[in-house]
Design a protein around this motif. Structure first.
Motif, PDB file in Angstrom:
ATOM      1  N   ARG A 122       0.603  -1.596   0.062  1.00 28.97           N
ATOM      2  CA  ARG A 122       0.290  -0.235  -0.134  1.00 28.97           C
ATOM      3  C   ARG A 122       0.595   1.580  -0.410  1.00 28.97           C
ATOM      4  NH1 ARG A 122      -2.898   1.380   6.023  1.00 28.97           N
ATOM      5  NH2 ARG A 122      -0.542   1.138   6.024  1.00 28.97           N
ATOM      6  N   ASP A 123       1.560   1.428   0.671  1.00 25.75           N
ATOM      7  CA  ASP A 123       3.007   2.871   0.722  1.00 25.75           C
ATOM      8  C   ASP A 123       3.716   2.635  -0.034  1.00 25.75           C
ATOM      9  OD1 ASP A 123       1.219   2.637   3.239  1.00 25.75           O
ATOM     10  OD2 ASP A 123       2.836   2.182   4.633  1.00 25.75           O
ATOM     11  N   HIS A 124       4.034   1.852  -0.809  1.00 25.62           N
ATOM     12  CA  HIS A 124       5.367   1.618  -1.595  1.00 25.62           C
ATOM     13  C   HIS A 124       5.063   1.073  -3.308  1.00 25.62           C
ATOM     14  CE1 HIS A 124       8.091   3.007   1.296  1.00 25.62           C
ATOM     15  NE2 HIS A 124       7.845   2.521   2.334  1.00 25.62           N
ATOM     16  N   GLY A 125       4.024   0.570  -3.209  1.00 26.59           N
ATOM     17  CA  GLY A 125       3.743  -0.494  -4.391  1.00 26.59           C
ATOM     18  C   GLY A 125       4.540  -1.724  -4.473  1.00 26.59           C
ATOM     19  N   ALA A 126       4.964  -2.188  -5.854  1.00 26.28           N
ATOM     20  CA  ALA A 126       5.490  -3.682  -5.677  1.00 26.28           C
ATOM     21  C   ALA A 126       7.158  -4.094  -5.571  1.00 26.28           C
ATOM     22  CB  ALA A 126       5.117  -3.973  -7.527  1.00 26.28           C
ATOM     23  N   VAL A 127       7.469  -2.484  -5.788  1.00 27.89           N
ATOM     24  CA  VAL A 127       9.048  -2.638  -4.916  1.00 27.89           C
ATOM     25  C   VAL A 127       9.558  -2.110  -4.026  1.00 27.89           C
ATOM     26  CG1 VAL A 127      11.439  -3.027  -6.036  1.00 27.89           C
ATOM     27  CG2 VAL A 127       9.994  -3.309  -7.030  1.00 27.89           C
ATOM     28  N   ALA A 128       9.766  -2.044  -2.340  1.00 30.85           N
ATOM     29  CA  ALA A 128       9.885  -1.652  -1.346  1.00 30.85           C
ATOM     30  C   ALA A 128      11.208  -1.257  -0.974  1.00 30.85           C
ATOM     31  CB  ALA A 128       8.848  -2.262  -0.188  1.00 30.85           C
ATOM     32  N   PRO A 129      11.300  -0.102  -0.594  1.00 31.53           N
ATOM     33  CA  PRO A 129      12.155  -0.313   0.341  1.00 31.53           C
ATOM     34  C   PRO A 129      13.156  -0.284   1.885  1.00 31.53           C
ATOM     35  CG  PRO A 129      11.973   2.848   0.288  1.00 31.53           C
ATOM     36  CD  PRO A 129      10.633   1.460  -0.760  1.00 31.53           C
ATOM     37  N   VAL A 130      14.186  -1.118   2.281  1.00 37.36           N
ATOM     38  CA  VAL A 130      13.974  -1.595   2.873  1.00 37.36           C
ATOM     39  C   VAL A 130      15.269  -1.796   3.613  1.00 37.36           C
ATOM     40  CG1 VAL A 130      12.062  -3.445   2.641  1.00 37.36           C
ATOM     41  CG2 VAL A 130      14.257  -3.679   2.181  1.00 37.36           C
ATOM     42  N   VAL A 131      15.793  -1.999   4.856  1.00 33.60           N
ATOM     43  CA  VAL A 131      16.423  -1.389   5.453  1.00 33.60           C
ATOM     44  C   VAL A 131      16.719  -2.963   6.130  1.00 33.60           C
ATOM     45  CG1 VAL A 131      17.328   0.905   5.442  1.00 33.60           C
ATOM     46  CG2 VAL A 131      15.935  -0.070   7.593  1.00 33.60           C
ATOM     47  N   LEU A 132      18.218  -3.576   6.604  1.00 36.52           N
ATOM     48  CA  LEU A 132      18.896  -4.467   6.797  1.00 36.52           C
ATOM     49  C   LEU A 132      19.648  -3.982   8.247  1.00 36.52           C
ATOM     50  CD1 LEU A 132      20.177  -6.648   4.085  1.00 36.52           C
ATOM     51  CD2 LEU A 132      17.421  -6.841   4.311  1.00 36.52           C
TER      52      LEU A 132
ATOM     53  N   LEU B 184      12.993  -4.474  -1.351  1.00 38.38           N
ATOM     54  CA  LEU B 184      12.356  -5.991  -1.561  1.00 38.38           C
ATOM     55  C   LEU B 184      11.069  -5.563  -2.368  1.00 38.38           C
ATOM     56  CD1 LEU B 184      11.521  -8.518   0.173  1.00 38.38           C
ATOM     57  CD2 LEU B 184       9.971  -7.098   1.349  1.00 38.38           C
ATOM     58  N   VAL B 185      10.971  -6.802  -3.558  1.00 37.29           N
ATOM     59  CA  VAL B 185      10.253  -7.470  -4.072  1.00 37.29           C
ATOM     60  C   VAL B 185       9.067  -8.514  -3.858  1.00 37.29           C
ATOM     61  CG1 VAL B 185       9.299  -8.195  -6.721  1.00 37.29           C
ATOM     62  CG2 VAL B 185      12.201  -7.101  -5.934  1.00 37.29           C
ATOM     63  N   LEU B 186       7.668  -6.941  -3.776  1.00 40.54           N
ATOM     64  CA  LEU B 186       6.929  -7.331  -3.242  1.00 40.54           C
ATOM     65  C   LEU B 186       5.753  -8.078  -4.535  1.00 40.54           C
ATOM     66  CD1 LEU B 186       6.167  -4.183  -1.202  1.00 40.54           C
ATOM     67  CD2 LEU B 186       7.009  -6.224  -0.155  1.00 40.54           C
ATOM     68  N   GLY B 187       5.281  -7.590  -5.536  1.00 40.54           N
ATOM     69  CA  GLY B 187       5.218  -7.601  -6.645  1.00 40.54           C
ATOM     70  C   GLY B 187       4.852  -9.633  -7.689  1.00 40.54           C
ATOM     71  N   TYR B 188       4.190 -10.250  -7.226  1.00 42.78           N
ATOM     72  CA  TYR B 188       4.335 -11.030  -8.376  1.00 42.78           C
ATOM     73  C   TYR B 188       4.835 -11.277  -9.688  1.00 42.78           C
ATOM     74  CZ  TYR B 188       2.692 -16.079 -10.369  1.00 42.78           C
ATOM     75  OH  TYR B 188       3.078 -17.287 -10.787  1.00 42.78           O
ATOM     76  N   ARG B 189       4.634 -10.340 -10.479  1.00 43.08           N
ATOM     77  CA  ARG B 189       5.061  -9.640 -12.156  1.00 43.08           C
ATOM     78  C   ARG B 189       6.056  -9.291 -11.872  1.00 43.08           C
ATOM     79  NH1 ARG B 189      -0.226  -8.013 -11.728  1.00 43.08           N
ATOM     80  NH2 ARG B 189      -1.578  -8.746 -13.573  1.00 43.08           N
TER      81      ARG B 189
END
Length: 409
Positions: A29-39, A47-52
């Motif tokens: 919801r906040d970032h779309g299909a690809v989200a910025p993350v920190v480790l 982080l890739v969230l989208g199936y396609r």
């Protein structure tokens, strides 16, 4: 007034234990299909969230490479970073090999695993499952994670690889430490590596009818270091996800009314539960990683050359663009990402070995303890603190005590 860009999400913390599905929905919801993350250590990644989008990444190994030398963050990574075993500098294993050489290594591994007779494999799994249940069946209560699911896959893999059964407990501890990516991760990696080299030396001196001897006989110019690294990958990838597949499937069957009616007698329902878990509660949540070989666009995001891209398998499996029916039984649909995709996906023979071990383990347990029931409320069950693998810390159950099979033979 412009809305500020949502902050990157820390890839860790309690929500990966409590409700990762809701967390992934919020991230989408906040970032779309690809989200910025920190480790850990404020190391940035995507982080890739989208199936396609995940299909796109795993289908283009030239642009989204497994070559970790491309990473633009190496200057910021300390030598004792706990995620190094998971996202490390390039090692001589199949995980970090690209191009034609990767294909050759994948073929060697597949041929070695194909040498395992499926009937013998099922027999080993049944025998070891019965031995484990013999130690539990008279007690009337146990923890199915620590006393069963966490032991069965490794003992079966140890048998077909050529390890002695006595080495199992140490290997389980080492791999858990390594995969969880916390303190002890580097020591776990060292223990696993030492065990592999010792096994290789033993099998060079005295080959046997096992996977390791088969790899040594057909290693196509690969060094012992390369074979050892591939065996470490195979053992880690084969044990913990399979143990979590067993645990997550049993949890589903013990807590979901759709499976409860056939718990004691429906072998068909075992397969349905296992498939449901691969969609909705997959043992491998997130996978590291890919590194971009040049600047590119993905899911509307600008991804710079050398950025780390993480594969969000669990999030992609629940992508509403392709899963309008989340919550419904998945039947025979196996278009999930739980085994990965593309040339770096889990080899098909390895998937088959994992499925035989997991399904046999569940079926033997339900045959031997037909009235098994959860000993705590379902909401009291907790997960391990890992954003990578999703598994239960324990699964306490009760059942009617029965005599051990060994005592009646």
């Amino acid at each position: 007034m412009t809305t500020p860009e949502p902050q990157p999400v820390y890839l860790g913390g309690p929500r990966f234990q409590t409700d990762p599905a809701e967390l992934y929905r919020e991230m989408r919801r906040d970032h779309g299909a690809v989200a910025p993350v920190v480790l850990d250590g404020d190391v940035p990644a995507w982080l890739v969230l989208g199936y396609r989008e995940l299909h796109q990444v795993t289908s283009d190994p030239a642009l989204f490479s497994r070559d970790s030398d491309l990473w633009n963050q190496w200057d910021n990574i300390p030598a004792d970073w706990p995620l190094l075993p998971m996202i490390g500098r390039k090692q001589p294993s199949i995980l970090y090999t690209v191009g034609a050489r990767h294909g050759e290594r994948a073929a060697m591994i597949s041929e070695a695993l194909e040498s395992v007779d499926p009937f013998e494999l099922k027999g080993y799994a049944e025998q070891i499952a019965d031995e484990l249940i013999d130690a539990l069946c008279g007690k009337g209560a146990c923890d199915l994670i620590a006393q069963y699911a966490m032991l069965l896959p490794l003992r079966v893999l140890a048998r077909i690889y050529g390890f002695a059964d006595a080495q199992g407990p140490g290997l389980v501890s080492a791999m858990n430490d390594m995969i969880n990516g916390r303190e002890g991760a580097l020591e776990g990696q060292r223990h696993l590596g030492g065990s592999m080299f010792a096994l290789l030396a033993a099998k060079q001196a005295a080959p046997g009818p096992d996977v390791v001897s088969h790899m040594l006989a057909n290693r196509a110019g690969f060094t012992l270091e390369e074979v050892a690294q591939d065996l470490m990958v195979m053992m880690a990838a084969g044990h913990q996800p399979t143990a979590d597949w067993i645990g997550n499937s049993l949890r589903l069957m013990l807590t979901d009314d759709r499976f409860a009616a056939s718990l004691a007698g429906g072998r068909h329902s075992v397969g349905e539960a296992m498939n449901e878990v691969l969609w909705e509660d997959t043992p491998t949540q997130n996978v590291a990683g890919r590194w971009t070989s040049r600047d590119t666009k993905l899911g509307g995001r600008h991804i710079a050359a050398g950025d780390l891209v993480l594969l969000g398998l669990a999030a992609a499996n629940s992508d509403p663009h392709v899963r309008a029916d989340t919550g419904a039984l998945t039947g025979g649909n196996n278009a999930f990402f739980s085994f990965g995709h593309g040339e770096h996906r889990c080899p098909f023979p390895a998937q088959e070995v994992a499925e035989v071990i997991a399904r046999t383990g569940i079926e033997v347990l339900l045959d031997r303890l037909p009235d098994v029931d959860l000993a705590v409320p379902a909401h009291a069950l907790s997960r391990r603190p890992s954003p990578w693998l999703r598994g239960l810390t324990e699964l306490p159950v009760t059942y009617t005590p029965t005599p051990a099979l060994g005592a009646t033979r």
